[in-house]
Scaffold this motif. Structure first.
Motif, PDB file in Angstrom:
ATOM      1  N   GLU A   1       0.823  -1.203   0.000  1.00 16.38           N
ATOM      2  CA  GLU A   1       0.000   0.000   0.000  1.00 16.38           C
ATOM      3  C   GLU A   1       0.860   1.258   0.000  1.00 16.38           C
ATOM      4  OE1 GLU A   1      -2.671  -0.350   3.330  1.00 16.38           O
ATOM      5  OE2 GLU A   1      -4.066  -1.567   2.153  1.00 16.38           O
ATOM      6  N   VAL A   2       0.476   2.206  -0.867  1.00 18.55           N
ATOM      7  CA  VAL A   2       1.156   3.490  -0.972  1.00 18.55           C
ATOM      8  C   VAL A   2       0.100   4.588  -0.900  1.00 18.55           C
ATOM      9  CG1 VAL A   2       2.596   4.971  -2.441  1.00 18.55           C
ATOM     10  CG2 VAL A   2       2.997   2.499  -2.385  1.00 18.55           C
ATOM     11  N   LYS A   3       0.376   5.624  -0.113  1.00 16.46           N
ATOM     12  CA  LYS A   3      -0.509   6.793  -0.031  1.00 16.46           C
ATOM     13  C   LYS A   3      -0.030   7.841  -1.019  1.00 16.46           C
ATOM     14  CE  LYS A   3      -1.744   6.566   4.835  1.00 16.46           C
ATOM     15  NZ  LYS A   3      -1.642   7.243   6.141  1.00 16.46           N
ATOM     16  N   ARG A   4      -0.975   8.353  -1.784  1.00 19.00           N
ATOM     17  CA  ARG A   4      -0.686   9.408  -2.758  1.00 19.00           C
ATOM     18  C   ARG A   4      -1.867  10.375  -2.787  1.00 19.00           C
ATOM     19  NH1 ARG A   4       3.483   7.896  -6.180  1.00 19.00           N
ATOM     20  NH2 ARG A   4       3.928   5.672  -6.333  1.00 19.00           N
ATOM     21  N   PRO A   5      -1.676  11.579  -3.350  1.00 13.20           N
ATOM     22  CA  PRO A   5      -2.826  12.464  -3.523  1.00 13.20           C
ATOM     23  C   PRO A   5      -3.940  11.768  -4.301  1.00 13.20           C
ATOM     24  CG  PRO A   5      -0.811  13.700  -3.860  1.00 13.20           C
ATOM     25  CD  PRO A   5      -0.413  12.237  -3.732  1.00 13.20           C
ATOM     26  N   ALA A   6      -5.175  11.965  -3.868  1.00  9.60           N
ATOM     27  CA  ALA A   6      -6.321  11.302  -4.491  1.00  9.60           C
ATOM     28  C   ALA A   6      -6.602  11.853  -5.887  1.00  9.60           C
ATOM     29  CB  ALA A   6      -7.559  11.462  -3.614  1.00  9.60           C
ATOM     30  N   ARG A   7      -6.288  13.125  -6.107  1.00  9.88           N
ATOM     31  CA  ARG A   7      -6.529  13.754  -7.403  1.00  9.88           C
ATOM     32  C   ARG A   7      -5.324  14.602  -7.785  1.00  9.88           C
ATOM     33  NH1 ARG A   7     -10.490  14.138  -4.306  1.00  9.88           N
ATOM     34  NH2 ARG A   7     -10.185  16.300  -3.710  1.00  9.88           N
ATOM     35  N   VAL A   8      -4.996  14.613  -9.066  1.00 10.63           N
ATOM     36  CA  VAL A   8      -3.936  15.472  -9.578  1.00 10.63           C
ATOM     37  C   VAL A   8      -4.376  16.082 -10.902  1.00 10.63           C
ATOM     38  CG1 VAL A   8      -1.994  14.295  -8.462  1.00 10.63           C
ATOM     39  CG2 VAL A   8      -2.734  13.546 -10.718  1.00 10.63           C
ATOM     40  N   ARG A   9      -3.842  17.239 -11.194  1.00  6.63           N
ATOM     41  CA  ARG A   9      -4.003  17.865 -12.514  1.00  6.63           C
ATOM     42  C   ARG A   9      -2.644  17.750 -13.201  1.00  6.63           C
ATOM     43  NH1 ARG A   9      -7.637  20.252 -15.220  1.00  6.63           N
ATOM     44  NH2 ARG A   9      -7.224  21.817 -16.801  1.00  6.63           N
ATOM     45  N   ILE A  10      -2.645  17.215 -14.431  1.00  7.13           N
ATOM     46  CA  ILE A  10      -1.384  16.991 -15.139  1.00  7.13           C
ATOM     47  C   ILE A  10      -1.365  17.743 -16.472  1.00  7.13           C
ATOM     48  CG2 ILE A  10      -0.947  14.745 -14.066  1.00  7.13           C
ATOM     49  CD1 ILE A  10      -1.952  13.435 -16.679  1.00  7.13           C
ATOM     50  N   ARG A  11      -0.157  17.994 -16.946  1.00  5.43           N
ATOM     51  CA  ARG A  11       0.059  18.600 -18.267  1.00  5.43           C
ATOM     52  C   ARG A  11       1.132  17.771 -18.970  1.00  5.43           C
ATOM     53  NH1 ARG A  11       2.152  23.568 -16.996  1.00  5.43           N
ATOM     54  NH2 ARG A  11       0.067  24.316 -16.562  1.00  5.43           N
ATOM     55  N   TYR A  12       0.938  17.510 -20.254  1.00 14.51           N
ATOM     56  CA  TYR A  12       1.876  16.679 -21.008  1.00 14.51           C
ATOM     57  C   TYR A  12       1.660  16.889 -22.498  1.00 14.51           C
ATOM     58  CZ  TYR A  12      -2.254  13.714 -21.480  1.00 14.51           C
ATOM     59  OH  TYR A  12      -3.516  13.244 -21.756  1.00 14.51           O
ATOM     60  N   LEU A  13       2.565  16.332 -23.299  1.00 15.86           N
ATOM     61  CA  LEU A  13       2.380  16.252 -24.746  1.00 15.86           C
ATOM     62  C   LEU A  13       1.869  14.854 -25.054  1.00 15.86           C
ATOM     63  CD1 LEU A  13       5.725  17.867 -26.011  1.00 15.86           C
ATOM     64  CD2 LEU A  13       3.496  18.970 -25.719  1.00 15.86           C
ATOM     65  N   ASN A  14       0.878  14.752 -25.933  1.00 14.75           N
ATOM     66  CA  ASN A  14       0.351  13.441 -26.299  1.00 14.75           C
ATOM     67  C   ASN A  14       1.117  12.858 -27.494  1.00 14.75           C
ATOM     68  OD1 ASN A  14      -0.693  14.733 -28.591  1.00 14.75           O
ATOM     69  ND2 ASN A  14      -2.816  14.684 -27.870  1.00 14.75           N
ATOM     70  N   TYR A  15       0.646  11.753 -28.019  1.00  8.02           N
ATOM     71  CA  TYR A  15       1.301  11.026 -29.116  1.00  8.02           C
ATOM     72  C   TYR A  15       1.492  11.909 -30.350  1.00  8.02           C
ATOM     73  CZ  TYR A  15       2.251   6.812 -31.957  1.00  8.02           C
ATOM     74  OH  TYR A  15       2.831   5.852 -32.756  1.00  8.02           O
ATOM     75  N   GLN A  16       0.536  12.813 -30.581  1.00  6.92           N
ATOM     76  CA  GLN A  16       0.613  13.706 -31.730  1.00  6.92           C
ATOM     77  C   GLN A  16       1.467  14.944 -31.450  1.00  6.92           C
ATOM     78  OE1 GLN A  16      -2.417  12.410 -30.574  1.00  6.92           O
ATOM     79  NE2 GLN A  16      -2.359  10.835 -32.151  1.00  6.92           N
ATOM     80  N   GLY A  17       1.859  15.147 -30.190  1.00 12.23           N
ATOM     81  CA  GLY A  17       2.652  16.319 -29.833  1.00 12.23           C
ATOM     82  C   GLY A  17       1.828  17.492 -29.352  1.00 12.23           C
ATOM     83  N   ASP A  18       0.513  17.282 -29.153  1.00  7.28           N
ATOM     84  CA  ASP A  18      -0.359  18.338 -28.655  1.00  7.28           C
ATOM     85  C   ASP A  18      -0.230  18.445 -27.139  1.00  7.28           C
ATOM     86  OD1 ASP A  18      -1.429  18.654 -31.260  1.00  7.28           O
ATOM     87  OD2 ASP A  18      -2.865  17.028 -30.880  1.00  7.28           O
ATOM     88  N   THR A  19      -0.315  19.674 -26.612  1.00 11.46           N
ATOM     89  CA  THR A  19      -0.307  19.876 -25.163  1.00 11.46           C
ATOM     90  C   THR A  19      -1.683  19.560 -24.609  1.00 11.46           C
ATOM     91  OG1 THR A  19       1.383  21.596 -25.337  1.00 11.46           O
ATOM     92  CG2 THR A  19       0.080  21.553 -23.308  1.00 11.46           C
ATOM     93  N   VAL A  20      -1.716  18.748 -23.568  1.00  8.85           N
ATOM     94  CA  VAL A  20      -2.963  18.348 -22.919  1.00  8.85           C
ATOM     95  C   VAL A  20      -2.845  18.675 -21.440  1.00  8.85           C
ATOM     96  CG1 VAL A  20      -4.478  16.394 -22.360  1.00  8.85           C
ATOM     97  CG2 VAL A  20      -3.282  16.454 -24.565  1.00  8.85           C
ATOM     98  N   GLU A  21      -3.921  19.188 -20.855  1.00  7.79           N
ATOM     99  CA  GLU A  21      -3.992  19.386 -19.408  1.00  7.79           C
ATOM    100  C   GLU A  21      -5.298  18.760 -18.957  1.00  7.79           C
ATOM    101  OE1 GLU A  21      -3.932  23.101 -16.326  1.00  7.79           O
ATOM    102  OE2 GLU A  21      -2.432  23.110 -17.940  1.00  7.79           O
TER     103      GLU A  21
END
Length: 178
Positions: free
Chosen positions: A112-132
């Protein structure tokens, strides 16, 4: 596409901090992500960071293969591959959740590991588009677990020293027996 070898503890590469991808998403990076996805499915797993196949770049693939709500209990999950280049956590909830985690680089070990229940992330997808986007539940747990890999952190690093040492010993025994 090719299946790559997944490295396991105590390989020192797993403690290395991965470098950001420069210059956007290229065909070469997409080929790497395709290899990672095939490797993850073969393992089988639900997430894989590039460092786990010896590539120290900030790339993750994931597929939670969730079942539709109206699907029969014994139905397979629907494949839904996701690709994350240079992912970052923009914000995290103070509320924590606990999940019994495992890892392809620490085979046959779960805790068992405790982590934040919710996160907001930002990344580039497979096509190179920025997603949040916002993540919760298993998605939030898995993305945080995989992002830890990019920073040289394993899920067992969240455990006590005793549990961590036992996990590494267990993996070494499994490798010797193979």
């Amino acid at each position: 596409m090719a299946i790559r070898e997944i490295i396991t503890v105590p390989n020192p590469l797993l403690k290395q901090v991965s470098k950001p991808v420069e210059g956007g998403v290229t065909d070469e990076l997409r080929a790497l992500m395709d290899d990672m996805l095939e490797t993850m499915y073969d393992a089988p797993g639900i997430g894989l960071a590039a460092i786990q196949i010896g590539e120290p770049v900030r790339i993750i693939v994931m597929d939670l293969q969730e079942k539709p709500e109206d699907a029969p209990e014994d139905a397979e999950g629907v494949k839904n591959p996701r690709f994350f280049v240079n992912p970052e956590i923009v914000s995290a909830s103070e509320e924590l959740s606990v999940y019994d985690e495992g890892c392809l680089s620490v085979p046959e070990v779960y805790d068992e590991v405790k982590r934040p229940a919710r996160v907001r992330i930002r990344y580039l997808n497979y096509q190179g588009d920025t997603v949040e986007e916002d993540c919760d539940g298993l998605y939030a747990t898995c993305i945080q677990h995989e992002m830890d890999h990019l920073n040289g952190v394993l899920f067992i690093d969240h455990l006590s020293k005793l549990k961590r040492d036992r996990a590494v010993t267990k993996v070494k025994k499994i490798k010797r027996a193979a």
